[in-house]
Motif scaffolding. Structure first.
Motif, PDB file in Angstrom:
ATOM      1  N   PRO A 139     158.663  87.425  54.890  1.00 28.61           N
ATOM      2  CA  PRO A 139     158.020  87.439  53.577  1.00 28.61           C
ATOM      3  C   PRO A 139     157.813  86.032  53.045  1.00 28.61           C
ATOM      4  N   ASN A 140     156.780  85.846  52.263  1.00 31.85           N
ATOM      5  CA  ASN A 140     156.501  84.548  51.652  1.00 31.85           C
ATOM      6  C   ASN A 140     157.607  84.244  50.651  1.00 31.85           C
ATOM      7  N   ARG A 141     158.390  83.186  50.917  1.00 29.77           N
ATOM      8  CA  ARG A 141     159.555  82.906  50.090  1.00 29.77           C
ATOM      9  C   ARG A 141     159.192  82.691  48.626  1.00 29.77           C
ATOM     10  N   ALA A 142     158.104  81.989  48.388  1.00 27.54           N
ATOM     11  CA  ALA A 142     157.739  81.674  47.007  1.00 27.54           C
ATOM     12  C   ALA A 142     156.915  82.773  46.363  1.00 27.54           C
ATOM     13  N   GLY A 143     156.535  83.802  47.112  1.00 33.04           N
ATOM     14  CA  GLY A 143     155.768  84.898  46.535  1.00 33.04           C
ATOM     15  C   GLY A 143     154.388  84.465  46.100  1.00 33.04           C
ATOM     16  N   LEU A 144     153.713  83.658  46.909  1.00 37.17           N
ATOM     17  CA  LEU A 144     152.449  83.060  46.484  1.00 37.17           C
ATOM     18  C   LEU A 144     151.237  83.654  47.199  1.00 37.17           C
ATOM     19  N   GLN A 145     151.356  84.904  47.667  1.00 34.20           N
ATOM     20  CA  GLN A 145     150.236  85.493  48.394  1.00 34.20           C
ATOM     21  C   GLN A 145     148.984  85.550  47.532  1.00 34.20           C
ATOM     22  N   TYR A 146     149.130  85.945  46.278  1.00 27.86           N
ATOM     23  CA  TYR A 146     147.974  86.072  45.393  1.00 27.86           C
ATOM     24  C   TYR A 146     147.355  84.706  45.127  1.00 27.86           C
ATOM     25  N   PHE A 147     148.201  83.700  44.898  1.00 29.48           N
ATOM     26  CA  PHE A 147     147.692  82.353  44.659  1.00 29.48           C
ATOM     27  C   PHE A 147     146.930  81.851  45.877  1.00 29.48           C
ATOM     28  N   ALA A 148     147.490  82.099  47.069  1.00 28.21           N
ATOM     29  CA  ALA A 148     146.818  81.684  48.299  1.00 28.21           C
ATOM     30  C   ALA A 148     145.465  82.378  48.428  1.00 28.21           C
ATOM     31  N   ALA A 149     145.413  83.657  48.066  1.00 29.41           N
ATOM     32  CA  ALA A 149     144.151  84.394  48.129  1.00 29.41           C
ATOM     33  C   ALA A 149     143.131  83.819  47.153  1.00 29.41           C
ATOM     34  N   LEU A 150     143.590  83.433  45.975  1.00 34.14           N
ATOM     35  CA  LEU A 150     142.690  82.821  44.989  1.00 34.14           C
ATOM     36  C   LEU A 150     142.111  81.520  45.535  1.00 34.14           C
ATOM     37  N   PHE A 167     153.352  86.473  34.660  1.00 34.12           N
ATOM     38  CA  PHE A 167     152.900  85.623  33.550  1.00 34.12           C
ATOM     39  C   PHE A 167     152.231  84.342  34.024  1.00 34.12           C
ATOM     40  N   ASP A 168     151.972  84.233  35.353  1.00 35.62           N
ATOM     41  CA  ASP A 168     151.247  83.085  35.889  1.00 35.62           C
ATOM     42  C   ASP A 168     150.390  83.557  37.058  1.00 35.62           C
ATOM     43  N   LEU A 169     149.961  82.650  37.918  1.00 35.44           N
ATOM     44  CA  LEU A 169     149.053  82.999  39.015  1.00 35.44           C
ATOM     45  C   LEU A 169     149.767  83.506  40.260  1.00 35.44           C
ATOM     46  N   GLU A 170     151.084  83.674  40.194  1.00 39.26           N
ATOM     47  CA  GLU A 170     151.801  84.144  41.376  1.00 39.26           C
ATOM     48  C   GLU A 170     151.443  85.592  41.705  1.00 39.26           C
ATOM     49  N   THR A 171     151.052  86.358  40.707  1.00 40.55           N
ATOM     50  CA  THR A 171     150.691  87.762  40.913  1.00 40.55           C
ATOM     51  C   THR A 171     149.298  88.026  40.352  1.00 40.55           C
ATOM     52  N   ALA A 172     148.707  89.130  40.780  1.00 41.12           N
ATOM     53  CA  ALA A 172     147.330  89.454  40.413  1.00 41.12           C
ATOM     54  C   ALA A 172     147.219  89.917  38.958  1.00 41.12           C
ATOM     55  N   VAL A 173     146.046  89.738  38.404  1.00 37.97           N
ATOM     56  CA  VAL A 173     145.760  90.200  37.036  1.00 37.97           C
ATOM     57  C   VAL A 173     145.923  91.714  36.975  1.00 37.97           C
ATOM     58  N   ASP A 174     146.672  92.195  35.971  1.00 41.60           N
ATOM     59  CA  ASP A 174     146.888  93.629  35.847  1.00 41.60           C
ATOM     60  C   ASP A 174     146.244  94.228  34.598  1.00 41.60           C
ATOM     61  N   MET A 175     145.727  93.358  33.716  1.00 46.89           N
ATOM     62  CA  MET A 175     145.070  93.867  32.507  1.00 46.89           C
ATOM     63  C   MET A 175     144.124  92.813  31.949  1.00 46.89           C
TER      64      MET A 175
END
Length: 284
Positions: free
Chosen positions: A246-257, A91-99
């Motif tokens: 592993p990235n503790r905060a789960g911010l791989q997608y945000f970092a990529a953005l 529901f935020d930028l932590e993960t990639a757009v899925d729809m």
């Protein structure tokens, strides 16, 4: 900024410290950094902020840690931005757009009217990417394993919800809400109400009860108070996390953005420089 100087604080006896949390830091990161910098034995925070949220984080030290529950129970105020037309699992930028869904047909009147059903007492389901416990495990631990789980809805109160800017696909907002409200869930539900989906792209906590972010200190200001080590005590080198961890905060997608945005700016700047240079002569 607070009128009280940091030098006047007695952290060991007990203080309520207002801090403006930096982007991508977890609340635990901040507590650990302040504890180590100021050598405080007893410290905790009064209300988690997501890694991709900024703003007011309240730290309690010494005897003041007894007030944590009382502070957490107070109403919260946030400002931020929803992006319509796209959803993400977190529901935020932590993960990639899925729809992605159309949103351009929505009028300002329709968007503003969608606010009303969310005022007052509402039922809200926390995100799977959250610290809610499911069978003894944090929900985000389950989510980051690619698994799914059922999270029960709960009653929260939205005391104020206003839209401060509409510039599709972005919608800025200000909300005042009760303890336990997930603004990311509100983004999801707001998108569902509009039929186009939405996710949270910016969140700032501006107030908890009477405590305001305007009176908060920066993390840099707090670190500047770090006392010198006692004579003869050597600095202990910081233990670095393994590169494979592993990235503790789960911010791989945000970092990529962020990397993509930087690359786009550099490309644009390079293109502008080439255009300014004008045509070059071909070698004979």
């Amino acid at each position: 900024m607070s009128t009280k100087s940091l030098a006047d604080f007695d952290f060991e006896t007990g203080e309520v410290l207002l801090l403006d949390k930096p982007l991508t830091w977890t609340s635990f990161d901040v507590v650990r950094k302040v504890k180590n910098a100021l050598r405080i034995k007893k410290i905790g925070h009064a209300g988690t902020l997501d890694p991709l949220a900024t703003g007011l984080l309240i730290l309690c030290t010494g005897r003041k840690t007894k007030e944590i529950d009382q502070i957490q129970a107070q109403e919260k105020e946030y400002t931020g931005t929803f992006r319509l037309g796209e959803t993400t699992p977190s529901f935020d930028l932590e993960t990639a757009v899925d729809m992605a869904r159309p949103y351009a047909h929505l009028t300002e009147e329709q968007i503003r009217a969608a606010v009303t059903p969310f005022l007052g007492l509402i039922q809200q389901t926390p995100p799977l990417f959250s610290a809610v416990k499911i069978d003894g495990k944090r929900a985000y631990e389950i989510a980051r394993q690619g698994l799914d789980a059922e999270i029960k809805s709960k009653t929260v109160e939205i005391k104020a919800f206003e839209l401060t800017r509409i510039a599709l696909p972005e919608v800025d907002f200000r909300i005042v809400c009760s303890k336990g409200t997930y603004v990311r869930s509100l983004a999801r539900d707001f998108g569902v109400a509009l039929g186009c989906g939405a996710h949270l792209t910016r969140l700032v906590r501006t107030r908890i009860g009477e405590f305001r972010v305007e009176d908060a200190f920066s993390l840099e200001a707090i670190q500047a108070l770090r006392p010198p080590r006692p004579e003869g005590e050597s600095d202990i080198p910081r233990r670095e996390r393994p590169k494979t961890a592993p990235n503790r905060a789960g911010l791989q997608y945000f970092a990529a953005l962020q990397a993509d945005a930087l690359a786009a700016k550099e490309h644009q700047a390079a293109a502008g420089t080439a255009a300014d240079a004008g045509p070059t002569e071909a070698p004979e």
